[in-house]
Design a protein around this motif. Structure first.
Motif, PDB file in Angstrom:
ATOM      1  N   LYS A 101      37.998  39.574  40.587  1.00  0.00           N
ATOM      2  CA  LYS A 101      36.772  39.566  41.392  1.00  0.00           C
ATOM      3  C   LYS A 101      36.993  40.150  42.757  1.00  0.00           C
ATOM      4  O   LYS A 101      37.995  40.128  43.336  1.00  0.00           O
ATOM      5  CB  LYS A 101      36.244  38.131  41.536  1.00  0.00           C
ATOM      6  N   ILE A 103      41.875  32.780  32.580  1.00  0.00           N
ATOM      7  CA  ILE A 103      41.094  32.283  33.720  1.00  0.00           C
ATOM      8  C   ILE A 103      41.568  32.935  35.013  1.00  0.00           C
ATOM      9  O   ILE A 103      40.757  33.407  35.817  1.00  0.00           O
ATOM     10  CB  ILE A 103      41.194  30.749  33.812  1.00  0.00           C
ATOM     11  N   LEU A 104      42.891  32.966  35.223  1.00  0.00           N
ATOM     12  CA  LEU A 104      43.434  33.577  36.432  1.00  0.00           C
ATOM     13  C   LEU A 104      43.081  35.053  36.520  1.00  0.00           C
ATOM     14  O   LEU A 104      42.681  35.544  37.587  1.00  0.00           O
ATOM     15  CB  LEU A 104      44.963  33.417  36.461  1.00  0.00           C
ATOM     16  N   LYS A 157      40.630  36.678  35.227  1.00  0.00           N
ATOM     17  CA  LYS A 157      39.204  36.856  35.510  1.00  0.00           C
ATOM     18  C   LYS A 157      38.923  36.637  36.999  1.00  0.00           C
ATOM     19  O   LYS A 157      38.229  37.428  37.631  1.00  0.00           O
ATOM     20  CB  LYS A 157      38.381  35.883  34.668  1.00  0.00           C
ATOM     21  N   ASN A 158      39.485  35.560  37.569  1.00  0.00           N
ATOM     22  CA  ASN A 158      39.260  35.251  38.969  1.00  0.00           C
ATOM     23  C   ASN A 158      39.940  36.253  39.903  1.00  0.00           C
ATOM     24  O   ASN A 158      39.425  36.571  40.970  1.00  0.00           O
ATOM     25  CB  ASN A 158      39.716  33.834  39.296  1.00  0.00           C
TER      26      ASN A 158
END
Length: 62
Positions: free
Chosen positions: A62, A55-56, A58-59
């Motif tokens: 960005k 999750i980290l 992926k974020n």
């Protein structure tokens, strides 16, 4: 706070210092888990860390 520590541990143990190559997934997460548990004293599982990192990562991309 735990996210920062997880990122630090991933950067610290993500590459083999001898060969400068990435480690195998299972071995890498075993080392990250050990490092994070040692530094934080918090109970967690390797799978939970890997999921949170996904999750980290992926974020942060960005």
């Amino acid at each position: 706070m735990e996210d920062v520590l997880l990122c630090e541990c991933c950067v610290q143990v993500g590459h083999c210092p001898i060969t400068d190559k990435e480690m195998k997934f299972s071995y890498m997460w075993r080392k990250i888990h050990g490092e994070l548990c040692e530094r934080s004293g918090l109970p967690c599982t390797k799978m939970a860390l890997a999921s949170r990192w996904k999750i980290l990562n992926k974020n942060l991309g960005k």
